[in-house]
Design a protein around this motif. Sequence first.
Motif, mmCIF file in Angstrom:
data_model
loop_
_atom_site.group_PDB
_atom_site.id
_atom_site.type_symbol
_atom_site.label_atom_id
_atom_site.label_comp_id
_atom_site.label_asym_id
_atom_site.label_seq_id
_atom_site.Cartn_x
_atom_site.Cartn_y
_atom_site.Cartn_z
ATOM 1 N N LEU B 62 0.812 -1.223 0.000
ATOM 2 C CA LEU B 62 0.000 0.000 0.000
ATOM 3 C C LEU B 62 0.846 1.273 0.000
ATOM 4 O O LEU B 62 0.442 2.286 -0.567
ATOM 5 C CB LEU B 62 -0.928 0.000 1.225
ATOM 6 C CG LEU B 62 -2.086 -0.995 1.151
ATOM 7 C CD1 LEU B 62 -2.742 -1.159 2.511
ATOM 8 C CD2 LEU B 62 -3.109 -0.531 0.124
ATOM 9 N N ARG B 69 1.255 5.089 4.105
ATOM 10 C CA ARG B 69 0.276 4.102 4.547
ATOM 11 C C ARG B 69 -1.100 4.762 4.629
ATOM 12 O O ARG B 69 -1.252 5.757 5.340
ATOM 13 C CB ARG B 69 0.686 3.575 5.922
ATOM 14 C CG ARG B 69 0.251 2.166 6.165
ATOM 15 C CD ARG B 69 0.822 1.653 7.456
ATOM 16 N NE ARG B 69 2.271 1.807 7.521
ATOM 17 C CZ ARG B 69 2.988 1.453 8.584
ATOM 18 N NH1 ARG B 69 2.417 0.953 9.635
ATOM 19 N NH2 ARG B 69 4.297 1.618 8.575
ATOM 20 N N VAL B 73 -8.554 2.002 2.927
ATOM 21 C CA VAL B 73 -8.777 1.731 1.506
ATOM 22 C C VAL B 73 -10.281 1.611 1.330
ATOM 23 O O VAL B 73 -10.925 0.800 1.995
ATOM 24 C CB VAL B 73 -8.066 0.438 1.047
ATOM 25 C CG1 VAL B 73 -8.403 0.135 -0.407
ATOM 26 C CG2 VAL B 73 -6.559 0.580 1.217
ATOM 27 N N VAL B 88 -7.635 -5.726 2.902
ATOM 28 C CA VAL B 88 -6.388 -5.098 3.332
ATOM 29 C C VAL B 88 -5.926 -5.786 4.593
ATOM 30 O O VAL B 88 -6.720 -6.054 5.493
ATOM 31 C CB VAL B 88 -6.612 -3.584 3.613
ATOM 32 C CG1 VAL B 88 -5.413 -2.978 4.317
ATOM 33 C CG2 VAL B 88 -6.873 -2.852 2.313
ATOM 34 N N LEU B 93 -2.411 -4.865 0.191
ATOM 35 C CA LEU B 93 -3.725 -5.009 -0.435
ATOM 36 C C LEU B 93 -3.723 -6.366 -1.129
ATOM 37 O O LEU B 93 -2.850 -6.643 -1.956
ATOM 38 C CB LEU B 93 -3.941 -3.890 -1.464
ATOM 39 C CG LEU B 93 -5.177 -4.015 -2.358
ATOM 40 C CD1 LEU B 93 -6.457 -3.789 -1.558
ATOM 41 C CD2 LEU B 93 -5.111 -3.018 -3.507
#
Lengths: 205, 188
Positions: B62, B69, B73, B88, B93
Amino acid sequence: MTTTREDIRDRVNMYLDDISTLFESAELDAWMNEGLRRLSPVLLAEKNDQVEVAAGADSVSLPDDCVYVLRAYADGELPSWREHGGALLFSDVVNEGAATTVTVEYLGGWDAMAADDASPCPLADWQADVLVFYTVARAFRRLATNRADYRRYATVMNNQVDLEDIERLAATWQADFEAARLEARTRRQLLYEGQRVAGSRPEGE
Amino acid sequence: MSELAQVVSRIRSRLQDTDRSNYVWPTTLLEDFAGEAVRRLGPVVGVRKRVEVTNDGETYDLVTIFGSRPLEVEAVLIDYHMATGWRVYGNELLVGQLSVDAFEVRGVCAYQDVTELPAVLEDAVVLESCSKALDYLLRRGGRALERYLIDQGELEANELRGLADYYHEEFLAYREEWAVGTMRGLDT
């Protein structure tokens, strides 16, 4: 941008300012790692590891730092499992004929930061100040509990400082740490806490 | 978009620390406070980002995708349609096997730097930086504090403490105000 151990130490020294000379880098680094460990009661690290279940076995030991298992999976289908006493217990033998590698996703304690200054801190940039606050709190706490250090502090600061003032500073920084520690929790962490309370598991198990 | 020098100038102005020959707070210190204030936005408000990712596996870092970071998501899209089956975990991911050349990832990332901030959040950062600056002075004590209190019209230290707390409360209020709905994040 990624926060490194050096970044955190620089921020700590900024706050300690004149009195930063009273502390060794190694000492500050040790407090940063202590801060990471103190983070665990409210924010655990998402980790994974592979464990091998022996042929014919129906249990396997979990990694030492495992606090809570989120998922366990292998290439083939696994029997249902539960976690107890540091082990993963399966409802049946996993594979009678051969050892099986099982990937375990779990929440666990934070690993200490790498010994070099350039490696990234395991926390996100927006979370990393929690270690700054903890380290500064520990620095003032040491000054408050060691008379020799206290005298050195008063000399460096060139003013009349009561021991109570330093204790108050240590407590203030500690309070900053406590507040930042709570704010460092991510949405996923809150979800995990909810699952843990409800006794449910993520999908797919 | 904000400039760091402009933010520092606003902080000084609010603190009435404008005597160039004898600043109470060094510029580098105020820059650090501004940086910390930007990071303190992270738990509540972030910036939405969309990134096109070339499909070359099942797992993606990610930090590589977003540059930092992400706080969250929100979605994976394939040909403008919401994909399912992704998740995630940690810094990764996991999308499984996809039969497309590329897909889009949408997420909310924490602000990294004052230069990324929209004007509304610059105000919040100025307030928090002022709070940190006053707090620093109060914690440090000594002649700098005495001088500042005199320069501010014989203020008492507890009045300065009240001001630091007030700025911090204002920052918290701004931060909440600009956390858009339940999704968090400001569209850019």
